[in-house]
Design a protein around this motif. Structure first.
Motif, mmCIF file in Angstrom:
data_model
loop_
_atom_site.group_PDB
_atom_site.id
_atom_site.type_symbol
_atom_site.label_atom_id
_atom_site.label_comp_id
_atom_site.label_asym_id
_atom_site.label_seq_id
_atom_site.Cartn_x
_atom_site.Cartn_y
_atom_site.Cartn_z
ATOM 1 N N PHE A 291 0.549 -1.164 0.638
ATOM 2 C CA PHE A 291 0.085 -0.259 -0.566
ATOM 3 C C PHE A 291 1.139 1.222 0.118
ATOM 4 O O PHE A 291 0.605 2.788 -0.781
ATOM 5 C CB PHE A 291 -0.848 -0.226 1.118
ATOM 6 N N LEU A 292 1.860 1.566 0.393
ATOM 7 C CA LEU A 292 2.711 2.332 1.313
ATOM 8 C C LEU A 292 3.333 2.509 -0.439
ATOM 9 O O LEU A 292 4.230 3.432 -1.215
ATOM 10 C CB LEU A 292 3.997 2.048 2.179
ATOM 11 N N SER B 60 4.022 5.645 -5.337
ATOM 12 C CA SER B 60 4.072 6.014 -6.522
ATOM 13 C C SER B 60 2.985 7.608 -6.662
ATOM 14 O O SER B 60 4.002 7.400 -8.207
ATOM 15 C CB SER B 60 4.054 4.330 -8.038
ATOM 16 N N SER B 61 1.930 7.318 -6.623
ATOM 17 C CA SER B 61 1.040 8.205 -7.048
ATOM 18 C C SER B 61 1.854 9.737 -6.536
ATOM 19 O O SER B 61 1.471 10.548 -7.309
ATOM 20 C CB SER B 61 -0.374 7.950 -6.702
ATOM 21 N N TRP B 62 2.124 9.452 -5.176
ATOM 22 C CA TRP B 62 2.886 11.069 -5.117
ATOM 23 C C TRP B 62 4.098 11.604 -6.009
ATOM 24 O O TRP B 62 4.114 12.568 -6.562
ATOM 25 C CB TRP B 62 3.739 10.655 -4.027
ATOM 26 N N ILE B 63 5.319 10.066 -6.748
ATOM 27 C CA ILE B 63 6.197 10.409 -7.593
ATOM 28 C C ILE B 63 5.816 11.346 -9.048
ATOM 29 O O ILE B 63 5.876 12.193 -9.514
ATOM 30 C CB ILE B 63 6.890 9.536 -7.269
ATOM 31 N N ASP B 64 4.505 10.154 -9.130
ATOM 32 C CA ASP B 64 3.496 10.698 -10.255
ATOM 33 C C ASP B 64 3.044 11.973 -10.436
ATOM 34 O O ASP B 64 3.262 12.915 -11.899
ATOM 35 C CB ASP B 64 2.438 10.023 -10.872
ATOM 36 N N ASN B 65 2.644 12.290 -9.705
ATOM 37 C CA ASN B 65 1.935 13.531 -9.106
ATOM 38 C C ASN B 65 3.300 14.838 -9.658
ATOM 39 O O ASN B 65 2.984 16.200 -10.084
ATOM 40 C CB ASN B 65 1.074 13.439 -7.630
#
Length: 449
Positions: A408-409, A414-419
Protein backbone atom coordinates in the motif's frame (compact mmCIF):
# COMPACT_ATOMS: atom_id res chain seq x y z
CA UNK A 1 36.71 24.36 58.11
CA UNK A 2 36.80 27.97 57.09
CA UNK A 3 33.80 28.74 54.88
CA UNK A 4 36.03 30.20 52.17
CA UNK A 5 37.77 26.88 51.52
CA UNK A 6 34.96 25.26 49.59
CA UNK A 7 32.08 26.70 47.71
CA UNK A 8 29.26 24.63 46.19
CA UNK A 9 27.71 25.65 42.89
CA UNK A 10 25.37 24.26 40.25
CA UNK A 11 27.30 24.35 37.04
CA UNK A 12 28.50 22.53 33.94
CA UNK A 13 31.54 20.30 33.89
CA UNK A 14 34.55 20.94 31.65
CA UNK A 15 33.93 20.08 28.00
CA UNK A 16 35.35 16.55 28.07
CA UNK A 17 32.62 14.53 26.36
CA UNK A 18 28.95 14.31 25.45
CA UNK A 19 28.07 13.42 29.03
CA UNK A 20 30.19 16.23 30.39
CA UNK A 21 28.31 18.74 28.24
CA UNK A 22 25.09 17.98 30.06
CA UNK A 23 24.24 19.82 33.30
CA UNK A 24 26.03 18.28 36.26
CA UNK A 25 24.04 16.95 39.20
CA UNK A 26 26.11 19.11 41.53
CA UNK A 27 29.68 20.32 41.21
CA UNK A 28 32.11 21.81 43.69
CA UNK A 29 35.15 24.04 43.16
CA UNK A 30 37.98 24.53 45.62
CA UNK A 31 40.00 27.59 46.41
CA UNK A 32 42.34 28.62 49.25
CA UNK A 33 46.05 28.74 50.10
CA UNK A 34 46.72 25.19 48.88
CA UNK A 35 45.42 21.65 49.17
CA UNK A 36 47.71 20.74 52.07
CA UNK A 37 46.49 23.77 54.02
CA UNK A 38 42.87 22.72 53.42
CA UNK A 39 43.63 19.16 54.57
CA UNK A 40 45.17 20.41 57.82
CA UNK A 41 42.11 22.54 58.52
CA UNK A 42 39.89 19.59 57.67
CA UNK A 43 41.80 17.44 60.17
CA UNK A 44 41.41 20.10 62.87
CA UNK A 45 37.68 20.27 62.24
CA UNK A 46 37.26 16.49 62.32
CA UNK A 47 39.25 16.26 65.57
CA UNK A 48 36.84 18.72 67.17
CA UNK A 49 33.82 16.68 66.04
CA UNK A 50 35.33 13.42 67.30
CA UNK A 51 36.17 14.98 70.65
CA UNK A 52 32.64 16.32 71.06
CA UNK A 53 31.08 12.96 70.21
CA UNK A 54 33.48 10.47 71.80
CA UNK A 55 35.51 12.48 74.26
CA UNK A 56 38.91 14.25 74.37
CA UNK A 57 40.95 11.03 74.35
CA UNK A 58 39.38 9.88 71.08
CA UNK A 59 40.01 13.33 69.63
CA UNK A 60 43.68 13.23 70.69
CA UNK A 61 44.15 9.72 69.31
CA UNK A 62 42.84 10.85 65.92
CA UNK A 63 44.96 14.01 66.03
CA UNK A 64 48.17 12.10 66.74
CA UNK A 65 47.52 9.74 63.84
CA UNK A 66 46.61 12.60 61.57
CA UNK A 67 49.77 14.58 62.38
CA UNK A 68 51.86 11.49 61.72
CA UNK A 69 50.34 10.98 58.27
CA UNK A 70 50.24 14.63 57.26
CA UNK A 71 53.69 15.69 58.48
CA UNK A 72 55.16 16.01 54.99
CA UNK A 73 51.97 16.30 52.98
CA UNK A 74 53.04 19.42 51.06
CA UNK A 75 56.09 17.69 49.62
CA UNK A 76 54.93 14.06 49.35
CA UNK A 77 51.46 14.80 47.90
CA UNK A 78 50.48 11.36 49.20
CA UNK A 79 46.87 11.90 50.25
CA UNK A 80 45.71 8.29 50.24
CA UNK A 81 46.47 7.43 53.88
CA UNK A 82 44.96 10.71 55.10
CA UNK A 83 41.84 10.09 53.01
CA UNK A 84 41.50 6.63 54.56
CA UNK A 85 41.86 8.10 58.04
CA UNK A 86 39.21 10.74 57.33
CA UNK A 87 36.85 8.13 55.94
CA UNK A 88 37.40 5.84 58.92
CA UNK A 89 36.22 8.59 61.27
CA UNK A 90 33.38 9.94 59.11
CA UNK A 91 30.74 7.36 60.04
CA UNK A 92 29.20 9.55 62.75
CA UNK A 93 29.41 12.94 61.01
CA UNK A 94 25.74 12.91 60.04
CA UNK A 95 24.84 12.27 63.67
CA UNK A 96 26.71 15.46 64.59
CA UNK A 97 24.15 17.58 62.73
CA UNK A 98 21.55 18.90 65.20
CA UNK A 99 17.89 18.46 64.32
CA UNK A 100 17.13 22.13 64.94
CA UNK A 101 19.11 24.92 63.29
CA UNK A 102 21.65 22.58 61.81
CA UNK A 103 22.27 24.58 58.63
CA UNK A 104 25.78 25.67 59.61
CA UNK A 105 26.82 22.14 60.53
CA UNK A 106 25.36 20.83 57.27
CA UNK A 107 27.59 23.27 55.37
CA UNK A 108 30.59 22.13 57.41
CA UNK A 109 29.90 18.45 56.71
CA UNK A 110 29.36 19.19 53.03
CA UNK A 111 32.63 21.12 52.87
CA UNK A 112 34.49 18.33 54.65
CA UNK A 113 33.33 15.76 52.11
CA UNK A 114 34.21 18.16 49.28
CA UNK A 115 37.73 18.14 50.69
CA UNK A 116 37.67 14.33 50.86
CA UNK A 117 36.59 14.13 47.21
CA UNK A 118 39.44 16.37 46.08
CA UNK A 119 41.87 14.13 48.00
CA UNK A 120 40.37 11.04 46.40
CA UNK A 121 41.17 12.35 42.93
CA UNK A 122 44.82 12.77 43.96
CA UNK A 123 45.21 9.07 44.65
CA UNK A 124 47.86 7.67 42.33
CA UNK A 125 46.96 4.02 42.86
CA UNK A 126 44.02 2.73 40.82
CA UNK A 127 43.36 -0.07 43.31
CA UNK A 128 43.17 2.39 46.20
CA UNK A 129 40.85 4.72 44.30
CA UNK A 130 38.64 1.75 43.46
CA UNK A 131 38.28 0.53 47.04
CA UNK A 132 38.07 4.07 48.44
CA UNK A 133 35.21 4.96 46.07
CA UNK A 134 33.25 1.88 47.10
CA UNK A 135 33.86 2.60 50.81
CA UNK A 136 32.71 6.19 50.41
CA UNK A 137 29.55 5.11 48.53
CA UNK A 138 28.72 2.58 51.23
CA UNK A 139 29.27 5.17 53.96
CA UNK A 140 26.97 7.69 52.29
CA UNK A 141 24.25 5.11 51.64
CA UNK A 142 24.43 3.45 55.07
CA UNK A 143 21.30 5.19 56.38
CA UNK A 144 18.09 6.55 54.92
CA UNK A 145 17.10 8.12 58.25
CA UNK A 146 19.96 10.53 58.94
CA UNK A 147 19.89 13.47 56.50
CA UNK A 148 19.13 11.51 53.31
CA UNK A 149 18.98 14.70 51.21
CA UNK A 150 22.51 15.60 52.20
CA UNK A 151 23.76 12.07 51.57
CA UNK A 152 22.21 12.08 48.11
CA UNK A 153 23.73 15.46 47.32
CA UNK A 154 27.17 14.20 48.36
CA UNK A 155 26.78 11.15 46.14
CA UNK A 156 25.99 13.48 43.26
CA UNK A 157 29.14 15.44 44.03
CA UNK A 158 31.11 12.22 43.98
CA UNK A 159 29.62 11.30 40.59
CA UNK A 160 30.73 14.60 39.11
CA UNK A 161 34.18 14.37 40.66
CA UNK A 162 35.13 11.66 38.18
CA UNK A 163 35.65 12.33 34.46
CA UNK A 164 33.77 9.95 32.12
CA UNK A 165 36.99 8.07 31.37
CA UNK A 166 37.05 6.63 34.90
CA UNK A 167 35.04 3.47 35.46
CA UNK A 168 33.84 4.61 38.89
CA UNK A 169 31.36 7.06 37.39
CA UNK A 170 28.81 4.42 36.40
CA UNK A 171 29.23 2.63 39.72
CA UNK A 172 28.52 5.84 41.64
CA UNK A 173 25.51 6.58 39.42
CA UNK A 174 24.07 3.17 40.30
CA UNK A 175 24.57 3.90 44.00
CA UNK A 176 22.78 7.23 43.47
CA UNK A 177 19.64 5.81 41.89
CA UNK A 178 19.48 2.86 44.29
CA UNK A 179 19.82 5.10 47.33
CA UNK A 180 17.40 7.72 46.01
CA UNK A 181 14.78 5.01 45.52
CA UNK A 182 15.37 3.51 48.96
CA UNK A 183 15.21 6.93 50.64
CA UNK A 184 12.05 7.98 48.72
CA UNK A 185 13.99 10.75 46.98
CA UNK A 186 13.87 9.46 43.44
CA UNK A 187 11.93 12.51 42.27
CA UNK A 188 15.19 14.46 42.80
CA UNK A 189 17.03 12.13 40.43
CA UNK A 190 14.28 11.85 37.81
CA UNK A 191 15.21 15.04 35.86
CA UNK A 192 18.71 13.69 35.22
CA UNK A 193 17.43 10.64 33.36
CA UNK A 194 17.09 12.97 30.38
CA UNK A 195 20.88 12.75 30.04
CA UNK A 196 21.14 9.00 30.60
CA UNK A 197 21.78 8.12 26.95
CA UNK A 198 24.63 10.63 26.71
CA UNK A 199 26.21 9.27 29.89
CA UNK A 200 25.77 5.69 28.72
CA UNK A 201 27.49 6.52 25.43
CA UNK A 202 30.54 7.60 27.43
CA UNK A 203 30.42 4.58 29.72
CA UNK A 204 30.27 2.29 26.69
CA UNK A 205 33.03 4.19 24.89
CA UNK A 206 35.36 3.50 27.80
CA UNK A 207 33.99 -0.06 28.17
CA UNK A 208 32.69 0.53 31.68
CA UNK A 209 29.18 -0.70 30.95
CA UNK A 210 28.58 -4.35 30.16
CA UNK A 211 25.34 -5.74 28.63
CA UNK A 212 24.28 -7.25 31.96
CA UNK A 213 24.86 -3.86 33.63
CA UNK A 214 22.57 -2.20 31.09
CA UNK A 215 19.84 -4.77 31.64
CA UNK A 216 20.03 -4.36 35.41
CA UNK A 217 20.07 -0.57 35.07
CA UNK A 218 16.94 -0.34 32.92
CA UNK A 219 15.02 -2.89 34.96
CA UNK A 220 15.82 -1.09 38.23
CA UNK A 221 15.07 2.33 36.76
CA UNK A 222 11.73 1.06 35.52
CA UNK A 223 10.83 -0.10 39.02
CA UNK A 224 12.00 3.10 40.68
CA UNK A 225 10.13 5.34 38.24
CA UNK A 226 6.99 3.23 38.66
CA UNK A 227 7.22 3.68 42.44
CA UNK A 228 6.86 7.48 42.09
CA UNK A 229 3.76 7.13 39.93
CA UNK A 230 5.25 7.67 36.45
CA UNK A 231 3.89 4.56 34.82
CA UNK A 232 4.32 5.56 31.18
CA UNK A 233 7.98 6.46 31.76
CA UNK A 234 8.40 3.15 33.59
CA UNK A 235 6.87 1.33 30.61
CA UNK A 236 9.32 2.97 28.18
CA UNK A 237 12.28 2.01 30.38
CA UNK A 238 10.94 -1.52 30.65
CA UNK A 239 10.77 -1.74 26.86
CA UNK A 240 14.45 -0.84 26.71
CA UNK A 241 15.20 -3.65 29.14
CA UNK A 242 13.45 -6.14 26.86
CA UNK A 243 15.11 -4.76 23.74
CA UNK A 244 18.47 -5.76 25.21
CA UNK A 245 17.47 -9.41 24.79
CA UNK A 246 17.03 -9.01 21.02
CA UNK A 247 20.72 -9.44 20.21
CA UNK A 248 21.98 -12.79 18.96
CA UNK A 249 23.47 -15.05 21.57
CA UNK A 250 21.70 -13.51 24.57
CA UNK A 251 20.55 -16.15 27.03
CA UNK A 252 16.81 -15.65 27.59
CA UNK A 253 17.10 -17.57 30.86
CA UNK A 254 18.62 -14.40 32.33
CA UNK A 255 15.51 -12.33 31.78
CA UNK A 256 12.95 -11.62 34.49
CA UNK A 257 9.67 -13.26 33.47
CA UNK A 258 7.72 -11.05 35.88
CA UNK A 259 9.12 -8.03 34.02
CA UNK A 260 7.68 -9.40 30.79
CA UNK A 261 4.27 -9.85 32.43
CA UNK A 262 4.50 -6.27 33.72
CA UNK A 263 5.35 -5.02 30.22
CA UNK A 264 2.23 -6.64 28.76
CA UNK A 265 0.02 -5.43 31.60
CA UNK A 266 1.25 -1.89 31.00
CA UNK A 267 0.63 -2.14 27.26
CA UNK A 268 -2.94 -3.26 27.89
CA UNK A 269 -3.77 -0.88 30.74
CA UNK A 270 -2.09 2.40 29.71
CA UNK A 271 -4.60 4.23 27.47
CA UNK A 272 -1.97 5.96 25.33
CA UNK A 273 -0.23 2.69 24.39
CA UNK A 274 -1.82 1.47 21.16
CA UNK A 275 1.14 -0.10 19.38
CA UNK A 276 1.60 -3.82 19.94
CA UNK A 277 3.63 -5.07 16.98
CA UNK A 278 6.98 -4.07 18.49
CA UNK A 279 6.20 -5.65 21.86
CA UNK A 280 5.04 -8.92 20.33
CA UNK A 281 8.32 -9.14 18.39
CA UNK A 282 10.44 -9.20 21.56
CA UNK A 283 12.19 -12.50 22.23
CA UNK A 284 11.19 -12.29 25.88
CA UNK A 285 7.51 -11.99 24.95
CA UNK A 286 7.79 -14.91 22.53
CA UNK A 287 9.35 -16.94 25.34
CA UNK A 288 6.48 -16.03 27.69
CA UNK A 289 3.98 -17.19 25.07
CA UNK A 290 5.31 -20.75 25.54
CA UNK A 291 4.67 -20.74 29.30
CA UNK A 292 1.52 -21.10 31.39
CA UNK A 293 1.28 -17.30 31.38
CA UNK A 294 1.08 -17.24 27.60
CA UNK A 295 -2.59 -16.18 27.55
CA UNK A 296 -1.46 -12.65 28.29
CA UNK A 297 0.48 -12.68 25.02
CA UNK A 298 -2.62 -13.95 23.20
CA UNK A 299 -4.60 -11.02 24.61
CA UNK A 300 -2.01 -8.61 23.21
CA UNK A 301 -2.36 -10.33 19.85
CA UNK A 302 -6.07 -9.45 19.97
CA UNK A 303 -5.12 -5.79 20.38
CA UNK A 304 -2.65 -6.18 17.53
CA UNK A 305 -5.04 -7.47 14.87
CA UNK A 306 -8.39 -8.25 16.50
CA UNK A 307 -11.82 -6.63 16.63
CA UNK A 308 -14.34 -5.75 19.30
CA UNK A 309 -15.99 -9.13 18.84
CA UNK A 310 -12.62 -10.91 19.13
CA UNK A 311 -11.97 -9.26 22.49
CA UNK A 312 -15.46 -10.08 23.74
CA UNK A 313 -14.99 -13.75 22.85
CA UNK A 314 -11.55 -13.83 24.48
CA UNK A 315 -12.91 -12.30 27.68
CA UNK A 316 -15.67 -14.91 27.89
CA UNK A 317 -13.12 -17.72 27.67
CA UNK A 318 -10.41 -16.13 29.83
CA UNK A 319 -12.26 -14.04 32.38
CA UNK A 320 -9.97 -15.35 35.14
CA UNK A 321 -6.98 -13.84 33.30
CA UNK A 322 -8.50 -10.36 33.59
CA UNK A 323 -9.03 -10.79 37.34
CA UNK A 324 -5.53 -12.18 37.87
CA UNK A 325 -3.85 -9.19 36.22
CA UNK A 326 -6.30 -6.46 37.33
CA UNK A 327 -7.49 -5.83 33.78
CA UNK A 328 -10.79 -3.98 33.34
CA UNK A 329 -12.83 -5.22 30.40
CA UNK A 330 -14.39 -1.79 29.87
CA UNK A 331 -10.97 -0.15 29.53
CA UNK A 332 -9.87 -2.92 27.21
CA UNK A 333 -13.02 -2.45 25.12
CA UNK A 334 -12.35 1.27 24.80
CA UNK A 335 -8.86 0.58 23.45
CA UNK A 336 -9.96 -2.10 20.97
CA UNK A 337 -12.72 0.19 19.64
CA UNK A 338 -10.16 2.90 18.87
CA UNK A 339 -7.86 0.39 17.22
CA UNK A 340 -10.75 -1.03 15.19
CA UNK A 341 -11.51 2.45 13.89
CA UNK A 342 -7.85 2.79 12.86
CA UNK A 343 -8.12 -0.42 10.85
CA UNK A 344 -11.38 0.68 9.21
CA UNK A 345 -9.83 4.01 8.17
CA UNK A 346 -6.75 2.49 6.52
CA UNK A 347 -6.45 3.45 2.85
CA UNK A 348 -9.72 5.38 2.86
CA UNK A 349 -10.56 9.04 2.48
CA UNK A 350 -13.97 8.82 4.11
CA UNK A 351 -16.37 6.46 5.87
CA UNK A 352 -19.91 6.90 7.10
CA UNK A 353 -20.69 7.30 10.78
CA UNK A 354 -23.19 4.45 10.40
CA UNK A 355 -20.40 2.15 9.19
CA UNK A 356 -18.10 3.18 12.03
CA UNK A 357 -20.87 2.60 14.60
CA UNK A 358 -21.48 -0.88 13.24
CA UNK A 359 -17.74 -1.65 13.20
CA UNK A 360 -17.21 -0.87 16.87
CA UNK A 361 -20.67 -2.03 17.94
CA UNK A 362 -21.97 1.33 19.14
CA UNK A 363 -25.27 3.06 18.42
CA UNK A 364 -25.36 5.79 15.77
CA UNK A 365 -26.48 8.26 18.42
CA UNK A 366 -23.31 7.71 20.48
CA UNK A 367 -20.71 7.29 17.71
CA UNK A 368 -19.58 10.91 17.35
CA UNK A 369 -17.86 11.09 20.80
CA UNK A 370 -15.92 7.93 19.89
CA UNK A 371 -14.75 9.45 16.61
CA UNK A 372 -13.78 12.68 18.39
CA UNK A 373 -11.78 10.64 20.90
CA UNK A 374 -10.03 8.74 18.11
CA UNK A 375 -9.08 12.04 16.46
CA UNK A 376 -7.93 13.68 19.71
CA UNK A 377 -5.76 10.67 20.63
CA UNK A 378 -4.11 10.52 17.22
CA UNK A 379 -5.68 7.26 16.13
CA UNK A 380 -7.26 9.01 13.15
CA UNK A 381 -6.21 12.24 11.48
CA UNK A 382 -9.38 13.72 10.07
CA UNK A 383 -12.65 15.44 10.90
CA UNK A 384 -16.38 14.77 11.12
CA UNK A 385 -18.61 15.97 8.28
CA UNK A 386 -21.80 16.34 10.32
CA UNK A 387 -23.86 17.50 7.37
CA UNK A 388 -23.22 14.28 5.43
CA UNK A 389 -22.73 12.07 8.49
CA UNK A 390 -19.22 11.04 7.45
CA UNK A 391 -15.69 10.88 8.80
CA UNK A 392 -13.23 12.52 6.40
CA UNK A 393 -9.87 10.75 6.78
CA UNK A 394 -6.40 12.08 6.03
CA UNK A 395 -4.50 9.21 7.65
CA UNK A 396 -4.84 6.63 10.41
CA UNK A 397 -2.67 4.82 12.93
CA UNK A 398 -1.01 1.74 11.42
CA UNK A 399 -1.67 -1.23 13.74
CA UNK A 400 0.68 -3.48 11.82
CA UNK A 401 3.18 -3.03 9.03
CA UNK A 402 3.66 -6.20 7.01
CA UNK A 403 3.66 -7.21 3.31
CA UNK A 404 0.25 -5.74 2.50
CA UNK A 405 1.08 -2.49 4.24
CA UNK A 406 4.38 -2.18 2.34
CA UNK A 407 2.50 -2.73 -0.93
CA UNK A 408 0.00 0.00 0.00
CA UNK A 409 2.82 2.39 0.87
CA UNK A 410 4.57 1.60 -2.41
CA UNK A 411 1.38 2.46 -4.31
CA UNK A 412 0.99 5.71 -2.40
CA UNK A 413 4.60 6.75 -2.99
CA UNK A 414 4.35 5.91 -6.69
CA UNK A 415 1.21 8.04 -6.93
CA UNK A 416 2.93 10.97 -5.18
CA UNK A 417 5.96 10.69 -7.47
CA UNK A 418 3.74 10.64 -10.55
CA UNK A 419 1.87 13.72 -9.31
CA UNK A 420 5.12 15.56 -8.65
CA UNK A 421 6.44 14.68 -12.11
CA UNK A 422 3.20 15.98 -13.65
CA UNK A 423 3.52 19.24 -11.72
CA UNK A 424 7.16 19.64 -12.77
CA UNK A 425 6.25 18.91 -16.40
CA UNK A 426 3.39 21.44 -16.27
CA UNK A 427 5.65 24.14 -14.80
CA UNK A 428 8.23 23.44 -17.52
CA UNK A 429 5.63 23.73 -20.28
CA UNK A 430 4.31 27.00 -18.86
CA UNK A 431 7.85 28.39 -18.68
CA UNK A 432 8.49 27.45 -22.33
CA UNK A 433 5.23 29.06 -23.45
CA UNK A 434 6.04 32.22 -21.51
CA UNK A 435 9.50 32.45 -23.05
CA UNK A 436 8.12 31.87 -26.55
CA UNK A 437 5.42 34.49 -26.01
CA UNK A 438 8.03 36.98 -24.81
CA UNK A 439 10.28 36.34 -27.82
CA UNK A 440 7.36 36.82 -30.22
CA UNK A 441 6.41 40.10 -28.57
CA UNK A 442 9.98 41.39 -28.94
CA UNK A 443 10.07 40.39 -32.60
CA UNK A 444 6.78 42.19 -33.28
CA UNK A 445 8.03 45.31 -31.54
CA UNK A 446 11.26 45.26 -33.58
CA UNK A 447 9.27 44.94 -36.88
CA UNK A 448 7.08 47.93 -36.04
CA UNK A 449 10.15 50.01 -35.27
Amino acid sequence: LKPRLFKFVRSRQPNRSRAARTPAMAVYITYGEGEADAVVQGGEWLKTIIASQKGPEAGKEFDDKFKELSADLENSQCYGPVFDLFLEHSEDLFGAIPEARGEDRVKEVESFFALALSMLLMSEEAEHMDSATTRLCKLLTSSTQQHPDLRLRLLMNLHNTFPPSLEFRYRVFKYIIDYAAEANLFDQVMPYLEYLDAWMADWETFQHLQPEDKRTLFLDLSRYVRAIGKRLDSFQLLKRYHQLFQADGVDLKEHDEDATVQLLQDAIQIPSVIQFDDILSYNTVKALAKTKRGDLVKLCEVFFTGTVNDLRDFHKKKEALFKEHDLEIQDAMSKIKLLTMATMAQGRSEMSLQEVAKGIEESEDSIEPWVVRAISEGVIDGRIDQLNHKVLVKSAFQRKFEKDEWAFLDTKLSSWIDNLESVIKFIGEQKTLKEASGAAALATAAGVA
